[in-house]
Design a protein around this motif. Structure first.
Motif, PDB file in Angstrom:
ATOM      1  N   UNK A   1      -3.178  11.847  -3.023  1.00 25.23           N
ATOM      2  CA  UNK A   1      -4.260  11.138  -2.359  1.00 25.23           C
ATOM      3  C   UNK A   1      -4.825  10.030  -3.236  1.00 25.23           C
ATOM      4  N   UNK A   2      -4.981   8.871  -2.636  1.00 22.15           N
ATOM      5  CA  UNK A   2      -5.553   7.675  -3.255  1.00 22.15           C
ATOM      6  C   UNK A   2      -4.662   7.042  -4.328  1.00 22.15           C
ATOM      7  N   UNK A   3      -3.363   7.349  -4.322  1.00 20.08           N
ATOM      8  CA  UNK A   3      -2.458   6.606  -5.195  1.00 20.08           C
ATOM      9  C   UNK A   3      -2.387   5.135  -4.804  1.00 20.08           C
ATOM     10  N   UNK A   4      -2.540   4.856  -3.514  1.00 17.43           N
ATOM     11  CA  UNK A   4      -2.479   3.496  -2.970  1.00 17.43           C
ATOM     12  C   UNK A   4      -1.095   2.871  -3.148  1.00 17.43           C
ATOM     13  N   UNK A   5      -0.075   3.697  -2.972  1.00 17.99           N
ATOM     14  CA  UNK A   5       1.317   3.239  -2.998  1.00 17.99           C
ATOM     15  C   UNK A   5       1.529   2.230  -1.873  1.00 17.99           C
ATOM     16  N   UNK A   6       1.921   1.000  -2.225  1.00 15.96           N
ATOM     17  CA  UNK A   6       2.114  -0.042  -1.226  1.00 15.96           C
ATOM     18  C   UNK A   6       0.997  -1.057  -1.167  1.00 15.96           C
ATOM     19  N   UNK A   7       0.051  -1.011  -2.113  1.00 23.52           N
ATOM     20  CA  UNK A   7      -1.017  -2.009  -2.128  1.00 23.52           C
ATOM     21  C   UNK A   7      -0.449  -3.408  -2.290  1.00 23.52           C
ATOM     22  N   UNK A   8       0.557  -3.547  -3.124  1.00 29.51           N
ATOM     23  CA  UNK A   8       1.272  -4.814  -3.292  1.00 29.51           C
ATOM     24  C   UNK A   8       2.759  -4.537  -3.157  1.00 29.51           C
ATOM     25  N   UNK A   9       3.504  -5.456  -2.557  1.00 28.55           N
ATOM     26  CA  UNK A   9       4.946  -5.299  -2.424  1.00 28.55           C
ATOM     27  C   UNK A   9       5.631  -6.635  -2.668  1.00 28.55           C
ATOM     28  N   UNK A  10       6.833  -6.565  -3.193  1.00 26.70           N
ATOM     29  CA  UNK A  10       7.681  -7.745  -3.359  1.00 26.70           C
ATOM     30  C   UNK A  10       9.123  -7.287  -3.234  1.00 26.70           C
ATOM     31  N   UNK A  11      10.010  -8.200  -2.871  1.00 29.49           N
ATOM     32  CA  UNK A  11      11.442  -7.912  -2.807  1.00 29.49           C
ATOM     33  C   UNK A  11      12.165  -8.980  -3.611  1.00 29.49           C
TER      34      UNK A  11
ATOM     35  N   UNK B   1      23.118  -7.631   3.212  1.00 34.13           N
ATOM     36  CA  UNK B   1      23.949  -8.042   4.345  1.00 34.13           C
ATOM     37  C   UNK B   1      23.714  -9.497   4.748  1.00 34.13           C
ATOM     38  N   UNK B   2      22.875 -10.205   3.985  1.00 35.96           N
ATOM     39  CA  UNK B   2      22.628 -11.607   4.268  1.00 35.96           C
ATOM     40  C   UNK B   2      21.449 -11.880   5.166  1.00 35.96           C
ATOM     41  N   UNK B   3      20.814 -10.849   5.691  1.00 39.81           N
ATOM     42  CA  UNK B   3      19.651 -10.996   6.551  1.00 39.81           C
ATOM     43  C   UNK B   3      18.395 -10.553   5.799  1.00 39.81           C
ATOM     44  N   UNK B   4      17.316 -11.295   5.991  1.00 34.94           N
ATOM     45  CA  UNK B   4      16.049 -10.858   5.426  1.00 34.94           C
ATOM     46  C   UNK B   4      15.589  -9.569   6.103  1.00 34.94           C
ATOM     47  N   UNK B   5      15.038  -8.684   5.302  1.00 31.01           N
ATOM     48  CA  UNK B   5      14.416  -7.454   5.786  1.00 31.01           C
ATOM     49  C   UNK B   5      12.910  -7.554   5.558  1.00 31.01           C
ATOM     50  N   UNK B   6      12.159  -6.786   6.302  1.00 31.32           N
ATOM     51  CA  UNK B   6      10.704  -6.817   6.217  1.00 31.32           C
ATOM     52  C   UNK B   6      10.194  -5.505   5.636  1.00 31.32           C
TER      53      UNK B   6
ATOM     54  N   UNK C   1       3.550  -6.454  18.906  1.00 29.15           N
ATOM     55  CA  UNK C   1       3.337  -6.024  17.536  1.00 29.15           C
ATOM     56  C   UNK C   1       4.280  -4.883  17.180  1.00 29.15           C
ATOM     57  N   UNK C   2       4.572  -4.767  15.895  1.00 29.91           N
ATOM     58  CA  UNK C   2       5.390  -3.664  15.421  1.00 29.91           C
ATOM     59  C   UNK C   2       4.585  -2.372  15.472  1.00 29.91           C
ATOM     60  N   UNK C   3       5.206  -1.261  15.830  1.00 35.15           N
ATOM     61  CA  UNK C   3       4.478   0.014  15.929  1.00 35.15           C
ATOM     62  C   UNK C   3       4.252   0.646  14.560  1.00 35.15           C
ATOM     63  N   UNK C   4       3.552  -0.065  13.698  1.00 32.38           N
ATOM     64  CA  UNK C   4       3.292   0.419  12.354  1.00 32.38           C
ATOM     65  C   UNK C   4       2.063  -0.311  11.827  1.00 32.38           C
ATOM     66  N   UNK C   5       1.351   0.314  10.901  1.00 34.33           N
ATOM     67  CA  UNK C   5       0.172  -0.293  10.303  1.00 34.33           C
ATOM     68  C   UNK C   5       0.517  -0.772   8.890  1.00 34.33           C
ATOM     69  N   UNK C   6      -0.333  -1.637   8.342  1.00 37.73           N
ATOM     70  CA  UNK C   6      -0.102  -2.087   6.978  1.00 37.73           C
ATOM     71  C   UNK C   6      -1.188  -3.017   6.500  1.00 37.73           C
ATOM     72  N   UNK C   7      -1.120  -3.346   5.224  1.00 38.46           N
ATOM     73  CA  UNK C   7      -2.083  -4.283   4.646  1.00 38.46           C
ATOM     74  C   UNK C   7      -1.410  -5.410   3.880  1.00 38.46           C
ATOM     75  N   UNK C   8      -0.092  -5.350   3.692  1.00 40.11           N
ATOM     76  CA  UNK C   8       0.611  -6.434   3.020  1.00 40.11           C
ATOM     77  C   UNK C   8       2.082  -6.388   3.404  1.00 40.11           C
ATOM     78  N   UNK C   9       2.784  -7.501   3.208  1.00 42.64           N
ATOM     79  CA  UNK C   9       4.179  -7.595   3.600  1.00 42.64           C
ATOM     80  C   UNK C   9       4.982  -8.336   2.538  1.00 42.64           C
ATOM     81  N   UNK C  10       6.294  -8.135   2.591  1.00 41.02           N
ATOM     82  CA  UNK C  10       7.225  -8.893   1.759  1.00 41.02           C
ATOM     83  C   UNK C  10       8.548  -8.968   2.498  1.00 41.02           C
ATOM     84  N   UNK C  11       9.315 -10.020   2.251  1.00 37.92           N
ATOM     85  CA  UNK C  11      10.614 -10.163   2.880  1.00 37.92           C
ATOM     86  C   UNK C  11      11.679 -10.423   1.828  1.00 37.92           C
ATOM     87  N   UNK C  12      12.903  -9.996   2.118  1.00 39.07           N
ATOM     88  CA  UNK C  12      14.039 -10.181   1.227  1.00 39.07           C
ATOM     89  C   UNK C  12      15.185  -9.318   1.713  1.00 39.07           C
ATOM     90  N   UNK C  13      16.341  -9.480   1.091  1.00 39.34           N
ATOM     91  CA  UNK C  13      17.553  -8.778   1.531  1.00 39.34           C
ATOM     92  C   UNK C  13      17.743  -7.498   0.718  1.00 39.34           C
TER      93      UNK C  13
END
Length: 451
Positions: A307-317, A252-257, A236-248
Motif C-alpha cells: 500500500x502506497x508504493x505508488x508504482x506507476x507514478x512516472x513511466x517511460x519506455x 514489432x515496430x508498433x508503438x505500445x501504450x 475512452x480506454x476501459x482503464x484508469x491512470x495518471x500518466x502515460x508513455x509510448x514506445x515499442x
C-alpha cells in the motif's frame, strides 16, 4: 472538484499529473542532447512560485552545471513577466517545430493569468546555434480557470509539427505549421472529454501519423483519471491512470501504450494495491483489444505490491540495452528503502517479444552503487522520469527526479547509460543550489508531485 491546492505559499493546480521533465533534445545543433530541469515553483525576482527551467547543454562528457542557462519569464525575449504562482515550467516538451534542424522547447505555465485569472500560457523557446533564445506563445484559449499548460506534448509526424496542450477547459492541439511569430496552421479544441491533466503522442499503427492520448484529472469513483486515444474519434480506454508513455515494448515496430495508475484501488474494482501499469500493444489496427496488467505482484517484477508504493507514478519506455525491445521504466516514489518510508525507487522492466514483461527486472535507488546520496524518509525518488542520450554515445541515460530530496527542494539525477543498463558510476546529482534556482518555499526541482 477543487481548482487549486495550497502547498507552502505556492498555489498549484489541484489535480496536476503532468510529466514535467522532457526527454533531452539538441537545442543548439552540436550533436549532443541537452537536458531541461524544471523548477516550476522557483522564486523569481521575489515572486514566489513564478517558475523557471534550467537548460544544461550536453557534451561528450554529459551534462554539467558549468554549461547551463536559467530561463524564466524575466529572461530577455521570453514572453510575459514572472509573477507569483505562475508555475512556469510545470510541463515541458520538445520538437523541431519550424523544421530548421534545431529542437524547440515548449513550456507550460498553467497558473499564468492573461486577460483572466489562471488562463494558462504555453511558450515556445526557439532553438538555434547558440541554444534556446527568444520565445513566442501558442494561442491557447483565454478562459478563466482554463489552466492551459498543465501538460504539453509535442511531435513531428509526416504532416508536420503537433503540440497537444492540457487544461481544465479540455485540450488544444496546434498543428501543421507553427512559426516563430506565434502563428499556427490549424488549432483544434477538444472540450468533449473531462478536464485534461496529461497529454501524449504515439504511433500505434506505424502509419507516420501521430495518435493523441489525453488523460483527465482524477475522477471520483476511479483510481485515477480517464484515458482517451484520439478523442473524440474513439471511446475512452476501459482503464484508469495518471500518466502515460509510448514506445515499442515487444519490438514489432508498433508503438505500445503504457498507462501508470499509482493510486490505491477504488471500490474494489479499479487499480491495484500499491499501483499498477496497463500495457496496450499497438498493431496494424491500432491498440489491441485487451491489455496486459503489470504490478509488483507480477512474476519477475522487482519488489512487492505494498500500500502506497505508488508504482506507476512516472513511466517511460526506452531501449536501454539496444536489444530492439523497449524497457518499461517505472517510478515507485512511495517504495520503502533502507528502512525509510517513501524513500522511493525506480524499477526497470525489460521488454519481451511474447508474454507479460517482468522477468529480469531490476531496481535503481539511492542505495544502488555510486548513485549520489542516501535513501531518506520522504525523498520520493522516482517521482519524475525521462530518458535520453546526453553524451551522444549511443547509450540512453536515465534522468530521475525526487521531490523530497535536499530538504524538499527537490533534485534530479542523471545516470549514464551503458551497453547493458544505466549505472550509478559517473552519476550527477542536480540540486537547487547547483542549478542556481531559489525558492522561498520549495522550488520543486524536477517538477511538482501529483496531488
Amino acid at each position: 472538484m477543487s481548482c487549486a491546492a495550497v502547498v507552502g505559499s505556492v498555489v498549484m493546480p489541484a489535480d496536476a499529473m503532468a510529466k514535467p521533465i522532457a526527454a533531452p533534445a539538441d537545442f543548439n545543433g552540436d550533436g549532443y542532447h541537452d537536458l531541461v530541469v524544471p523548477a516550476p515553483a522557483a522564486t523569481v525576482g521575489g515572486k514566489v512560485g513564478a517558475g523557471a527551467v534550467v537548460v544544461l547543454y550536453g557534451s561528450r562528457t554529459g551534462v554539467s552545471t558549468l554549461r547551463k542557462a536559467v530561463i524564466t519569464q524575466n529572461t530577455a525575449g521570453v514572453p510575459g513577466t514572472a509573477e507569483a504562482n505562475d508555475l512556469f515550467g510545470a510541463s515541458t516538451a520538445f520538437a523541431d517545430l519550424d523544421n530548421d534542424g534545431f529542437s524547440d522547447l515548449i513550456v507550460g505555465a498553467p497558473n499564468e493569468g492573461t486577460s483572466a485569472a489562471n488562463t494558462g500560457m504555453v511558450t515556445v523557446l526557439w532553438g538555434g546555434k547558440n541554444g534556446l533564445a527568444a520565445g513566442s506563445t501558442l494561442p491557447v484559449r483565454t478562459v478563466e480557470g482554463g489552466r492551459y499548460g498543465l501538460d504539453v506534448a509535442a511531435v513531428r509526424d509526416k504532416y508536420g509539427p503537433h503540440v497537444l496542450v492540457a487544461g481544465y477547459d479540455g485540450s488544444m492541439e496546434f498543428k501543421y505549421s507553427i512559426k516563430r511569430d506565434g502563428s499556427v496552421g490549424e488549432t483544434v479544441l477538444n472540450c468533449c472529454t473531462p478536464s485534461v491533466a496529461v497529454t501524449d503522442y504515439g504511433d500505434f499503427r506505424h502509419s507516420g501519423i501521430a495518435d493523441r492520448i489525453v488523460t483527465s484529472v482524477r475522477v471520483g469513483g476511479y483510481s485515477g483519471g480517464l484515458v482517451y486515444v484520439n478523442p473524440v474519434d474513439t471511446t475512452r480506454l476501459p482503464v484508469d491512470g495518471t500518466t502515460t508513455a509510448t514506445g515499442d515494448v515487444n519490438g514489432d515496430g508498433y508503438h505500445d501504450l503504457v498507462i501508470g495508475d499509482p493510486d490505491e484501488p477504488v471500490n474494489g474494482t479499479n487499480g491495484h494495491l500499491g499501483g499498477e501499469l496497463t500495457l496496450w500493444y499497438g498493431g496494424p489496427n491500432g491498440l489491441a483489444a485487451a491489455p496486459v496488467h503489470i504490478s509488483q505482484d507480477t512474476a519477475g517484477v522487482y519488489g512487492t505490491s505494498t500500500k502506497y508504493n505508488k508504482f506507476g507514478t512516472a513511466v517511460a519506455v526506452a531501449d536501454l540495452n539496444k536489444d530492439g525491445l523497449g524497457e518499461i521504466i517505472v517510478g515507485v516514489p512511495g517504495q520503502q528503502r533502507n528502512g525509510q518510508a517513501h524513500a522511493g525507487a525506480v524499477v526497470v522492466i525489460p521488454g519481451r517479444r511474447t508474454g507479460t514483461p517482468g522477468a529480469g527486472s531490476y531496481e535503481i535507488s539511492q542505495e544502488s552503487g555510486s548513485v549520489p546520496g542516501v535513501s531518506e524518509r520522504g525523498d520520493g525518488f522516482g517521482l519524475t522520469l525521462a530518458v535520453g542520450d546526453v553524451k551522444a554515445d549511443g547509450h540512453p541515460d536515465l534522468i530521475i527526479g525526487a521531490e523530497g530530496e535536499d530538504n524538499y527542494r527537490g533534485a534530479v539525477w542523471v545516470l549514464p547509460g551503458t551497453a547493458t543498463r544505466p549505472l550509478g558510476t559517473g552519476s550527477v546529482e542536480l540540486t537547487a543550489g547547483k542549478l542556481g534556482v531559489v525558492g522561498t518555499s520549495s522550488p520543486w526541482v524536477g517538477g511538482f508531485p501529483p496531488s
